[in-house]
Write an enzyme that holds these catalytic residues in place. Structure first.
Site, PDB file in Angstrom:
ATOM      1  N   LYS A   1      -4.126 -14.462   2.609  1.00 38.74           N
ATOM      2  CA  LYS A   1      -5.163 -14.030   1.654  1.00 38.74           C
ATOM      3  C   LYS A   1      -6.137 -15.186   1.372  1.00 38.74           C
ATOM      4  O   LYS A   1      -6.026 -16.248   1.962  1.00 38.74           O
ATOM      5  CB  LYS A   1      -4.505 -13.540   0.364  1.00 38.74           C
ATOM      6  CG  LYS A   1      -3.321 -12.609   0.580  1.00 38.74           C
ATOM      7  CD  LYS A   1      -3.696 -11.236   1.106  1.00 38.74           C
ATOM      8  CE  LYS A   1      -2.422 -10.415   1.346  1.00 38.74           C
ATOM      9  NZ  LYS A   1      -2.622  -9.011   1.566  1.00 38.74           N
TER      10      LYS A   1
HETATM   11  C1  LIG Z   1      -1.385  -8.099   1.135  1.00 38.82           C
HETATM   12  C2  LIG Z   1      -1.652  -6.897   0.327  1.00 38.82           C
HETATM   13  C3  LIG Z   1      -0.746  -6.462  -0.663  1.00 38.82           C
HETATM   14  C4  LIG Z   1       0.591  -7.087  -0.850  1.00 38.82           C
HETATM   15  O1  LIG Z   1       0.513  -8.306  -1.521  1.00 38.82           O
HETATM   16  P1  LIG Z   1       1.901  -9.071  -1.870  1.00 38.82           P
HETATM   17  O2  LIG Z   1       1.449 -10.256  -2.673  1.00 38.82           O
HETATM   18  O3  LIG Z   1       2.522  -9.462  -0.561  1.00 38.82           O
HETATM   19  O4  LIG Z   1       2.744  -8.136  -2.650  1.00 38.82           O
HETATM   20  C5  LIG Z   1      -1.106  -5.390  -1.447  1.00 38.82           C
HETATM   21  N1  LIG Z   1      -2.272  -4.746  -1.267  1.00 38.82           N
HETATM   22  C6  LIG Z   1      -3.157  -5.105  -0.325  1.00 38.82           C
HETATM   23  C7  LIG Z   1      -4.434  -4.372  -0.189  1.00 38.82           C
HETATM   24  C8  LIG Z   1      -2.869  -6.179   0.516  1.00 38.82           C
HETATM   25  O5  LIG Z   1      -3.734  -6.515   1.485  1.00 38.82           O
END
Ligand SMILES: *Cc1c(COP(=O)(O)O)cnc(C)c1O
Length: 386
Positions: free
Chosen positions: A186
């Site tokens: 991210k």
């Molecule tokens: C990566 C992602 C998640 C999950 O995030 P985590 O921190 O791993 O729980 C949820 N929603 C979207 C749109 C994502 O891209």
């Protein structure tokens, strides 16, 4: 045309000396949980997003579940969920026993189709979940109008939306609450981690209790050891001090990360202009700022190229790509079988899932890399055209 091998991973955590030193400092101390770093990270995140409150959690998914849990959403309730998203957006609803009601995507943005949302509301609907797909803000004015009409809570999945703004308001503060992710690929990372932001003070207070078993006084708040009671049910959804220390260091670099993403995005978009076999999503509307998570191209249905061939060649040439997301969530087997969803029920989301290629624009890459990606994509399409 340049199509030599270069190493261009789709995503790469930007971990430098600041991050390493910050983690070592935590490991050299005695406080691993319930310490000052989580508070410092929350403060830095709140400052960047202008959030009245920011509550750190163990992941974006945990944050979303915690919000639904707090709302008392459960069996018999429905939550409207985009079909084109990470499975986490739907899972967070499913954990509660409520039913996710999927709505197809808008082909111009990949975001949830607003008319579809209005049509999906029933007397059992309690909340609307939206995801700012690849960082482009959802038309929140329209979503909030629907929500106000029916008295619904709006939760924003902001996993890809650090830097996403609409008319100057940061994602997560457009609805009632927003949950961010700090998973390695991210915008910033804490290895695992998440943050819930909200305008509602009382909600933030409750989330702070419910992320830590529902105890009325966490460790730092007790005068005497063992001096606490548990008036409510809660989870262990806390973020630890090691993760928070990474977060504090990463927050200082967010403006630079976003600037690089924008620069790479613009360079790549310009370099892709001549490729007829692909379609691009619309640019954000005036007043909308994208976090530029990636640049997703959609192979045209009549282009005569198979995605796997193109992606395979890019990979052989060192160009990492991804797919957001490989299936519409309701077509994932768990949901497909549980709710008996038909194969052609979400044509727009399925089209994006089947024919899109996400190209990287992250701060680990340069404008020269963008030229390389575009040249390789063009070459791969040309060679694999049937
Ligand atoms: C990566 C992602 C998640 C999950 O995030 P985590 O921190 O791993 O729980 C949820 N929603 C979207 C749109 C994502 O891209």
């Amino acid at each position: 045309m340049e199509s030599s091998v270069r190493n261009i991973p789709f995503g790469k955590p930007m971990i430098g000396d600041e991050e390493k030193n910050a983690v070592m400092e935590i490991l050299s101390g005695n406080v691993l949980v319930h310490g000052p770093m989580t508070k410092a990270f929350e403060a830095a995140f709140a400052a960047f997003t202008d959030a009245p409150r920011a509550v750190s959690v163990s992941s974006c998914t945990a944050g979303m579940h915690l919000v639904y849990f707090d709302l008392g959403i459960g069996p018999g309730d429905e939550v409207i969920v985009p079909a084109m998203t990470h499975v986490a957006t739907a899972h967070a609803v499913e954990y509660t026993g409520a039913k996710p009601v999927f709505v197809d995507a808008d082909p111009r943005s990949g975001n949830i189709d607003v008319d579809g949302v209005a049509a999906a509301v029933t007397p059992s609907t309690r909340a609307i979940a939206v995801v700012h797909y690849l960082g482009v803000p959802v038309d929140m004015k329209a979503i909030m109008a629907i929500a106000h009409r029916h008295g619904l809570f709006v939760l924003e999945d902001c996993a890809l939306a650090l830097g996403t703004r609409l008319d100057g308001v940061h994602a997560g503060l457009l609805g009632d609450a927003g949950s961010f992710s700090f998973y390695p690929v991210k915008h910033i990372t804490t290895a695992e981690g998440g943050m819930v932001v909200t305008r509602h003070d009382a909600l933030a207070d409750r989330l702070e209790r419910k992320r830590a078993f529902g105890v009325d006084r966490v460790v730092g708040e007790r005068v005497m050891p063992g001096e606490y009671d548990v008036p409510i049910l809660g989870f262990n959804y806390r973020m630890n001090e090691i993760e928070a220390a990474l977060g504090v260091a990463q927050m200082q670099r967010v403006p630079e990360f976003l600037r690089k993403r924008e620069e790479n995005y613009q360079a790549l978009r310009a370099a892709l202009a001549g490729i007829e076999e692909i379609a691009l999503f619309d640019e954000p509307a005036p007043g909308a700022e994208s976090s530029r998570y990636c640049l997703s191209v959609v192979l045209r249905e009549d282009a005569g190229v198979v995605r796997a061939d193109v992606v395979g060649q890019l990979r052989a040439n060192g160009v990492g790509t991804s797919v957001y997301y490989p299936k519409a969530v309701p077509q994932m087997r768990y949901y497909q079988e549980k709710y008996g969803i038909e194969a052609n029920a979400f044509p727009v989301a399925s089209g994006i899932a089947g024919r899109s290629i996400a190209l990287p624009v992250g701060p680990h890459l340069t404008v020269e890399d963008m030229g390389h990606i575009a040249a390789n994509l063009q070459q791969a399409i040309k060679e694999h055209k049937r």
